[in-house]
Design a protein around this motif. Structure first.
Motif, PDB file in Angstrom:
ATOM      1  N   UNK A 199      25.432  21.926  43.064  1.00  0.00           N
ATOM      2  CA  UNK A 199      26.848  22.264  43.221  1.00  0.00           C
ATOM      3  C   UNK A 199      27.323  23.214  42.128  1.00  0.00           C
ATOM      4  N   UNK A 200      26.528  23.378  41.080  1.00  0.00           N
ATOM      5  CA  UNK A 200      26.919  24.263  39.985  1.00  0.00           C
ATOM      6  C   UNK A 200      27.109  25.703  40.453  1.00  0.00           C
ATOM      7  N   UNK A 201      26.390  26.095  41.496  1.00  0.00           N
ATOM      8  CA  UNK A 201      26.452  27.468  41.994  1.00  0.00           C
ATOM      9  C   UNK A 201      27.634  27.701  42.930  1.00  0.00           C
ATOM     10  N   UNK A 202      28.324  26.643  43.305  1.00  0.00           N
ATOM     11  CA  UNK A 202      29.417  26.751  44.264  1.00  0.00           C
ATOM     12  C   UNK A 202      30.736  26.860  43.519  1.00  0.00           C
ATOM     13  N   UNK A 203      31.471  27.920  43.797  1.00  0.00           N
ATOM     14  CA  UNK A 203      32.776  28.074  43.156  1.00  0.00           C
ATOM     15  C   UNK A 203      33.700  28.868  44.073  1.00  0.00           C
ATOM     16  N   UNK A 204      35.003  28.645  43.934  1.00  0.00           N
ATOM     17  CA  UNK A 204      35.961  29.387  44.746  1.00  0.00           C
ATOM     18  C   UNK A 204      35.961  30.867  44.392  1.00  0.00           C
ATOM     19  N   UNK A 205      36.301  31.681  45.369  1.00  0.00           N
ATOM     20  CA  UNK A 205      36.302  33.130  45.193  1.00  0.00           C
ATOM     21  C   UNK A 205      37.716  33.651  45.468  1.00  0.00           C
ATOM     22  N   UNK A 206      38.235  34.473  44.560  1.00  0.00           N
ATOM     23  CA  UNK A 206      39.547  35.097  44.758  1.00  0.00           C
ATOM     24  C   UNK A 206      39.331  36.418  45.485  1.00  0.00           C
ATOM     25  N   UNK A 207      40.056  36.573  46.608  1.00  0.00           N
ATOM     26  CA  UNK A 207      39.928  37.773  47.439  1.00  0.00           C
ATOM     27  C   UNK A 207      41.300  38.438  47.538  1.00  0.00           C
ATOM     28  N   UNK A 208      41.338  39.729  47.295  1.00  0.00           N
ATOM     29  CA  UNK A 208      42.595  40.473  47.392  1.00  0.00           C
ATOM     30  C   UNK A 208      42.726  41.073  48.784  1.00  0.00           C
ATOM     31  N   UNK A 209      43.903  40.936  49.377  1.00  0.00           N
ATOM     32  CA  UNK A 209      44.181  41.484  50.700  1.00  0.00           C
ATOM     33  C   UNK A 209      44.766  42.887  50.542  1.00  0.00           C
ATOM     34  N   UNK A 210      43.935  43.876  50.750  1.00  0.00           N
ATOM     35  CA  UNK A 210      44.386  45.266  50.594  1.00  0.00           C
ATOM     36  C   UNK A 210      44.657  45.932  51.938  1.00  0.00           C
ATOM     37  N   UNK A 225      57.021  43.355  43.023  1.00  0.00           N
ATOM     38  CA  UNK A 225      56.307  44.392  42.275  1.00  0.00           C
ATOM     39  C   UNK A 225      55.772  45.454  43.224  1.00  0.00           C
ATOM     40  N   UNK A 226      56.150  46.712  43.038  1.00  0.00           N
ATOM     41  CA  UNK A 226      55.650  47.770  43.925  1.00  0.00           C
ATOM     42  C   UNK A 226      54.122  47.864  43.880  1.00  0.00           C
ATOM     43  N   UNK A 227      53.531  48.082  45.041  1.00  0.00           N
ATOM     44  CA  UNK A 227      52.082  48.257  45.223  1.00  0.00           C
ATOM     45  C   UNK A 227      51.244  47.022  44.893  1.00  0.00           C
ATOM     46  N   UNK A 228      51.881  45.866  44.667  1.00  0.00           N
ATOM     47  CA  UNK A 228      51.117  44.645  44.414  1.00  0.00           C
ATOM     48  C   UNK A 228      50.505  44.160  45.721  1.00  0.00           C
ATOM     49  N   UNK A 229      49.254  43.743  45.654  1.00  0.00           N
ATOM     50  CA  UNK A 229      48.552  43.203  46.819  1.00  0.00           C
ATOM     51  C   UNK A 229      48.262  41.730  46.582  1.00  0.00           C
ATOM     52  N   UNK A 230      48.630  40.909  47.552  1.00  0.00           N
ATOM     53  CA  UNK A 230      48.438  39.468  47.456  1.00  0.00           C
ATOM     54  C   UNK A 230      46.958  39.121  47.480  1.00  0.00           C
TER      55      UNK A 230
END
Length: 135
Positions: free
Chosen positions: A75-86, A35-40
């Motif tokens: 532990x309720x406050x702990x969650x994974x974070x999705x980060x985009x590599x731009x 996909x053009x311009x898609x960032x992982x």
């Protein structure tokens, strides 16, 4: 007492949640490799969990009465974070998905998920054994 019995199970559950999200993100990256311009994107979790575990002993509640309940970080406050590599681009069309890297990450994530499931099974086996011995 009961909370401490399930503390490891809670950590494992958070890890399994993170591996499930990471799997979705990796598969989305692979699906959009053309996909053009898609960032992982990637998932950050281990460092978040480590910081929370290290801070757990440092967070104290001041109790002014013997009936006050002490608390620690939940532990309720702990969650994974999705980060985009731009920051990077792999191709002329602006896409930065490295399919070989994503496949390696998928394999690593599968191994981590399997290890967490094995650990969870071990925790429940220990709990079953403790219940049988106590009855």
């Amino acid at each position: 007492m009961i909370g401490s019995i399930f503390k490891n199970v809670d950590y494992i559950q958070k890890g399994l949640d993170a591996t499930a999200l990471r799997n979705e993100v990796i598969l989305n990256n692979i699906a959009n490799a053309e996909t053009p311009d898609f960032k992982a994107s990637s998932v950050v979790f281990e460092s978040v969990l480590k910081d929370a575990i290290e801070a757990e002993g440092k967070v104290k509640a001041k109790t002014t009465h013997k009936n006050h309940i002490a608390f620690s970080q939940s532990l309720d406050n702990i969650s994974p974070v999705v980060v985009q590599n731009t920051d990077t681009t792999m191709r002329m069309d602006g896409n930065n998905v490295d399919i070989d890297f994503q496949n390696a990450e998928l394999a690593k994530n599968t191994i981590n998920n399997t290890a967490l499931i094995e650990k969870l099974n071990s925790e429940f086996s220990r709990l079953r054994m403790a219940i049988r011995e106590g009855s």
